[in-house]
Design an enzyme around this catalytic site. Structure first.
Site, PDB file in Angstrom:
ATOM      1  N   HIS A  22       0.831  -1.205   0.000  1.00 11.08           N
ATOM      2  CA  HIS A  22       0.000   0.000   0.000  1.00 11.08           C
ATOM      3  C   HIS A  22       0.859   1.247   0.000  1.00 11.08           C
ATOM      4  O   HIS A  22       0.571   2.221  -0.679  1.00 11.08           O
ATOM      5  CB  HIS A  22      -0.903   0.019   1.234  1.00 11.08           C
ATOM      6  CG  HIS A  22      -2.081  -0.860   1.089  1.00 11.08           C
ATOM      7  ND1 HIS A  22      -3.020  -0.652   0.111  1.00 11.08           N
ATOM      8  CD2 HIS A  22      -2.466  -1.963   1.745  1.00 11.08           C
ATOM      9  CE1 HIS A  22      -3.931  -1.593   0.193  1.00 11.08           C
ATOM     10  NE2 HIS A  22      -3.620  -2.409   1.173  1.00 11.08           N
ATOM     11  N   ARG A  33      -8.882  -3.383 -14.781  1.00 10.25           N
ATOM     12  CA  ARG A  33      -9.111  -4.451 -13.789  1.00 10.25           C
ATOM     13  C   ARG A  33     -10.603  -4.484 -13.451  1.00 10.25           C
ATOM     14  O   ARG A  33     -11.051  -3.820 -12.510  1.00 10.25           O
ATOM     15  CB  ARG A  33      -8.315  -4.169 -12.513  1.00 10.25           C
ATOM     16  CG  ARG A  33      -6.808  -4.296 -12.647  1.00 10.25           C
ATOM     17  CD  ARG A  33      -6.154  -3.982 -11.308  1.00 10.25           C
ATOM     18  NE  ARG A  33      -4.782  -4.433 -11.221  1.00 10.25           N
ATOM     19  CZ  ARG A  33      -3.710  -3.652 -11.317  1.00 10.25           C
ATOM     20  NH1 ARG A  33      -3.848  -2.347 -11.521  1.00 10.25           N
ATOM     21  NH2 ARG A  33      -2.494  -4.153 -11.206  1.00 10.25           N
ATOM     22  N   ARG A  92      -9.658  -6.670 -18.870  1.00 15.14           N
ATOM     23  CA  ARG A  92      -9.339  -7.977 -18.283  1.00 15.14           C
ATOM     24  C   ARG A  92     -10.590  -8.567 -17.646  1.00 15.14           C
ATOM     25  O   ARG A  92     -11.304  -7.866 -16.924  1.00 15.14           O
ATOM     26  CB  ARG A  92      -8.243  -7.826 -17.219  1.00 15.14           C
ATOM     27  CG  ARG A  92      -7.892  -9.176 -16.600  1.00 15.14           C
ATOM     28  CD  ARG A  92      -6.725  -9.074 -15.675  1.00 15.14           C
ATOM     29  NE  ARG A  92      -7.077  -8.445 -14.404  1.00 15.14           N
ATOM     30  CZ  ARG A  92      -6.207  -8.216 -13.437  1.00 15.14           C
ATOM     31  NH1 ARG A  92      -4.928  -8.524 -13.619  1.00 15.14           N
ATOM     32  NH2 ARG A  92      -6.568  -7.656 -12.317  1.00 15.14           N
ATOM     33  N   GLU A 147       1.049 -14.362 -15.729  1.00 11.51           N
ATOM     34  CA  GLU A 147       1.235 -14.163 -14.288  1.00 11.51           C
ATOM     35  C   GLU A 147       1.737 -15.430 -13.612  1.00 11.51           C
ATOM     36  O   GLU A 147       2.298 -15.399 -12.530  1.00 11.51           O
ATOM     37  CB  GLU A 147      -0.108 -13.779 -13.631  1.00 11.51           C
ATOM     38  CG  GLU A 147      -0.634 -12.423 -14.046  1.00 11.51           C
ATOM     39  CD  GLU A 147      -2.107 -12.274 -13.727  1.00 11.51           C
ATOM     40  OE1 GLU A 147      -2.925 -13.044 -14.246  1.00 11.51           O
ATOM     41  OE2 GLU A 147      -2.443 -11.375 -12.946  1.00 11.51           O
ATOM     42  N   ASN A 167       3.368  -8.370 -11.080  1.00 13.99           N
ATOM     43  CA  ASN A 167       3.098  -8.483  -9.635  1.00 13.99           C
ATOM     44  C   ASN A 167       2.915  -9.950  -9.269  1.00 13.99           C
ATOM     45  O   ASN A 167       3.537 -10.468  -8.339  1.00 13.99           O
ATOM     46  CB  ASN A 167       1.834  -7.709  -9.245  1.00 13.99           C
ATOM     47  CG  ASN A 167       1.867  -6.273  -9.707  1.00 13.99           C
ATOM     48  OD1 ASN A 167       2.948  -5.719  -9.919  1.00 13.99           O
ATOM     49  ND2 ASN A 167       0.713  -5.662  -9.885  1.00 13.99           N
ATOM     50  N   ASP A 168       2.034 -10.621 -10.001  1.00 12.75           N
ATOM     51  CA  ASP A 168       1.800 -12.029  -9.700  1.00 12.75           C
ATOM     52  C   ASP A 168       2.919 -12.908 -10.237  1.00 12.75           C
ATOM     53  O   ASP A 168       3.289 -13.899  -9.601  1.00 12.75           O
ATOM     54  CB  ASP A 168       0.442 -12.474 -10.256  1.00 12.75           C
ATOM     55  CG  ASP A 168      -0.680 -12.111  -9.290  1.00 12.75           C
ATOM     56  OD1 ASP A 168      -0.499 -12.333  -8.079  1.00 12.75           O
ATOM     57  OD2 ASP A 168      -1.705 -11.584  -9.745  1.00 12.75           O
ATOM     58  N   ARG A 212       2.801 -11.471  -2.316  1.00 13.57           N
ATOM     59  CA  ARG A 212       3.013 -10.065  -2.684  1.00 13.57           C
ATOM     60  C   ARG A 212       2.473  -9.112  -1.620  1.00 13.57           C
ATOM     61  O   ARG A 212       2.813  -7.937  -1.598  1.00 13.57           O
ATOM     62  CB  ARG A 212       2.381  -9.758  -4.047  1.00 13.57           C
ATOM     63  CG  ARG A 212       0.898  -9.943  -4.066  1.00 13.57           C
ATOM     64  CD  ARG A 212       0.327  -9.893  -5.469  1.00 13.57           C
ATOM     65  NE  ARG A 212      -0.129  -8.576  -5.845  1.00 13.57           N
ATOM     66  CZ  ARG A 212      -0.845  -8.310  -6.935  1.00 13.57           C
ATOM     67  NH1 ARG A 212      -1.132  -9.285  -7.782  1.00 13.57           N
ATOM     68  NH2 ARG A 212      -1.229  -7.102  -7.219  1.00 13.57           N
ATOM     69  N   CYS A 248       1.940  -5.119 -17.747  1.00 12.64           N
ATOM     70  CA  CYS A 248       0.960  -4.250 -17.089  1.00 12.64           C
ATOM     71  C   CYS A 248       1.057  -4.334 -15.564  1.00 12.64           C
ATOM     72  O   CYS A 248       0.193  -3.832 -14.858  1.00 12.64           O
ATOM     73  CB  CYS A 248      -0.451  -4.558 -17.557  1.00 12.64           C
ATOM     74  SG  CYS A 248      -0.967  -6.230 -17.158  1.00 12.64           S
TER      75      CYS A 248
HETATM   76  C1  PEP Z   1      -0.160  -8.351 -12.022  1.00 13.77           C
HETATM   77  O1  PEP Z   1      -0.311  -9.429 -11.425  1.00 13.77           O
HETATM   78  O2  PEP Z   1       0.954  -7.854 -12.272  1.00 13.77           O
HETATM   79  C2  PEP Z   1      -1.335  -7.596 -12.479  1.00 13.77           C
HETATM   80  C3  PEP Z   1      -1.209  -6.566 -13.275  1.00 13.77           C
HETATM   81  O3  PEP Z   1      -2.541  -7.982 -11.978  1.00 13.77           O
HETATM   82  P1  PEP Z   1      -3.045  -7.594 -10.503  1.00 13.77           P
HETATM   83  O4  PEP Z   1      -2.040  -6.652  -9.913  1.00 13.77           O
HETATM   84  O5  PEP Z   1      -4.381  -6.987 -10.669  1.00 13.77           O
HETATM   85  O6  PEP Z   1      -3.068  -8.916  -9.834  1.00 13.77           O
HETATM   86 MG    MG Z   2      -2.244 -10.284 -11.234  1.00 16.30          MG
END
Ligand code: PEP
Ligand code: MG
Length: 557
Positions: free
Chosen positions: A191, A293, A329, A418, A441-442, A452, A489
């Site tokens: 955050h 999203r 998405r 991901e 991120n994932d 994460r 992304c």
């Molecule tokens: C990611 O996983 O990088 C992604 C863009 O999706 P989210 O952050 O919504 O899981």
């Molecule tokens: Mg993701």
């Protein structure tokens, strides 16, 4: 005590420099739980007097702060002040003190009663539980003679230091006064990082050695290098901050289109969460939306919206970027984004459970109806072949089925990368779909087996991890051979230096928080494609995230 001129290193998440005295977010008090919770009859009136004075002090501080803030911050503070002096709370605390509770214990117990009530009421009332906890901590601190807990409200610029920031801490963060944020915990997707990025405040997370920096020490924070330098030479620090201010002014004036210095086009796109977010993003120099999203539109929807209702939401986003690229998405509900109408409450491990495309296993109609809604929105907005991608794809079969469902509706199918399997088999996946977008991120979470959301694992959930970069390279190379677009992304795209590396790896689009767009665009314009490629090759030879980052900085800053 910290040495002078010491650079504390962490993970830089928002570029920029700030030089100011530091101030810590004060921790919550330890709440009274022991046997000192009761007083004899003779002292009860005194407890009530103490309690009243503490509540009044807390409420008037909050009211004063509300008056010196504006907009949402003033509203939050005003509402919290009003809650502190709520009649019902006063009655509950009064009863407890009449029965012998100390002022501290009465505060804790009366607020605990209200927390239960608010949680039962649900909805907006349940959201105020955090405010109740905040009031409790402030009143108990006041009673115990401790400093006011939470984020300080400075009158002159400071660098804010914290263990980590919660969303509720941030209503009053004013970039004019908070010249930097450094936390001991947190990661690039925490955050703290997201909020700092939104506010454009230089930010360093996971700076584990911060704890010895005392309130008031002068510090130079460098959000690109990921350092907090305590005791830096004041003149040099000021000069660096001024040079950075000039860089930031240049960022403000970047208007696109995205390209490297030698003219290689790179799509610099925005991530959005709903129609309002898309309209706000359209004010930035983004060439379109690389990630919408959709699940974030439904976080408080008790029932699945009808196809027509969904279409009107998707239409809003398409309408905000007419004639431009918009990638929608499908629902990535589950794990860190629970959506009330698609719950799987019994999962032992939701991040590895039924989320994203897997939701269709139990309810295939969910995806079908969402695709119908997207197709309807595309028709309403005159978009010929709207781009739709599926999250959490792990097998080629999933991609094939998804692509067929999209094509039936004249939608152009893509997938998110991901899950490491999608990067490892990128060529096979690309044979099924029109494009891929890497969710770093994932991808980082699953490659490094590190949650994460866990602040203590920040060093692992870092997209500069060499294993993650190699997986990205695989996906990018598959895109180049198949001549199909592959982009990023995840939050990694918002890091200007990493953005150059991603372009060097062969990615054609980068999608990010809207206010990161200009900084990334400007950085790309300062380097040639060849420099990006050389940077990528050098970074791929590194064996640690830190080494990769500093190699890129050396070659590309
Ligand atoms: C990611 O996983 O990088 C992604 C863009 O999706 P989210 O952050 O919504 O899981
Ligand atoms: Mg993701």
């Amino acid at each position: 005590m910290i040495d002078t001129a010491t650079a504390i290193t962490g993970t830089g998440v928002v570029a920029g420099l700030g030089y100011a005295p530091v101030q810590w977010v004060k921790p919550a008090p330890i709440l009274p739980l022991g046997h000192d919770r009761l007083v004899g009859e003779a002292l009860r009136d005194a407890e009530v007097t103490r309690w009243k004075a503490a509540v009044e002090t807390v409420a008037s501080r909050l009211t004063l702060r509300a008056a010196t803030n504006s907009g949402a911050a003033a509203e939050v503070l005003g509402a919290t002040a009003a809650l502190a002096t709520d009649r019902g709370l006063q009655r509950a605390a009064g009863k407890l003190m009449a029965a012998g509770s100390t002022a501290e214990a009465a505060t804790v117990d009366s607020i605990a009663q209200f927390i239960v009530k608010f949680e039962k009421l649900g909805g907006l009332m349940a959201e105020r539980v955090t405010d109740l906890g905040d009031i409790r901590n402030r009143v108990v601190s006041e009673l115990l003679g401790l400093p006011e807990p939470g984020v300080p409200t400075p009158v002159a610029p400071i660098i804010l230091l914290a263990e980590d920031l919660a969303p509720a801490d941030t209503a009053t963060l004013d970039p004019a006064l908070i010249h930097g944020i450094a936390t001991r915990l947190g990661g690039p997707t925490s955050h703290t990082a997201i909020i700092a990025r939104q506010l454009g405040i230089p930010c360093v997370v996971a700076a584990t050695d911060l704890q010895d920096v005392p309130d008031g020490a002068m510090a130079l924070i460098d959000g690109a290098a990921g350092t907090v330098e305590v005791g830096a030479d004041p003149e040099q620090a000021e000069a660096k901050v001024q040079a950075d201010a000039a860089r930031r002014a240049a960022v403000q004036s970047w208007k696109g289109p995205g390209r490297t210095q030698d003219g290689t086009a790179v799509e610099v796109l925005a991530n959005v969460q709903d129609g309002a977010g898309a309209r706000a993003a359209a004010k930035y120099p983004a060439a379109g939306v690389g990630l919408f999203r959709t699940e974030l539109c439904f976080l408080s929807a008790a029932h699945e919206p009808s196809v027509a209702e969904q279409a009107s939401i998707y239409s809003e986003v398409l309408a905000a970027f007419p004639g431009q690229k918009v990638v929608i998405r499908t629902l990535d509900a589950g794990s860190d984004k629970p959506v009330p109408f698609v719950v799987h409450p019994d999962e032992e491990n939701p991040a590895l459970g039924v989320r994203g495309i897997r939701l269709g296993n139990a309810d295939p109609g969910l995806l079908e109806r969402q695709l119908d809604g997207i197709a309807l929105a595309a028709e309403q907005q005159g978009v010929a072949s709207a781009k739709v991608m599926a999250p959490m794809i792990a097998t080629v079969d999933e991609a094939r089925d998804f692509a067929a469902a999209c094509r039936q509706r004249r939608l152009s199918p893509g997938i998110m990368v991901e899950v490491p399997s999608a990067a490892l088999l990128a060529d096979a996946f690309l044979a099924e779909v029109d494009f891929m977008s890497i969710g770093t991120n994932d991808l980082t979470q699953y490659t490094m087996a590190a949650d994460r959301m866990a602040p203590s694992l920040a060093a692992l959930t870092d997209p500069w991890q060499p294993a993650v970069l190699r997986l990205i390279r695989l996906a990018a190379a598959a895109g180049t051979s198949a001549q199909k677009p592959v982009g990023v992304c995840g939050e990694a795209a918002a890091d200007p230096l990493l953005a150059c590396i991603l372009v060097g790896l062969g990615l054609s689009s980068l999608s990010m928080a809207p206010n990161a767009v200009a900084a990334v665009g400007l950085q790309l314009e300062s380097v040639t494609l060849e420099q990006c490629q050389q940077g990528a090759a050098a970074v791929l030879r590194c064996t640690t995230a830190r080494e990769a980052r500093s190699m890129a900085r050396e070659l590309l800053s």
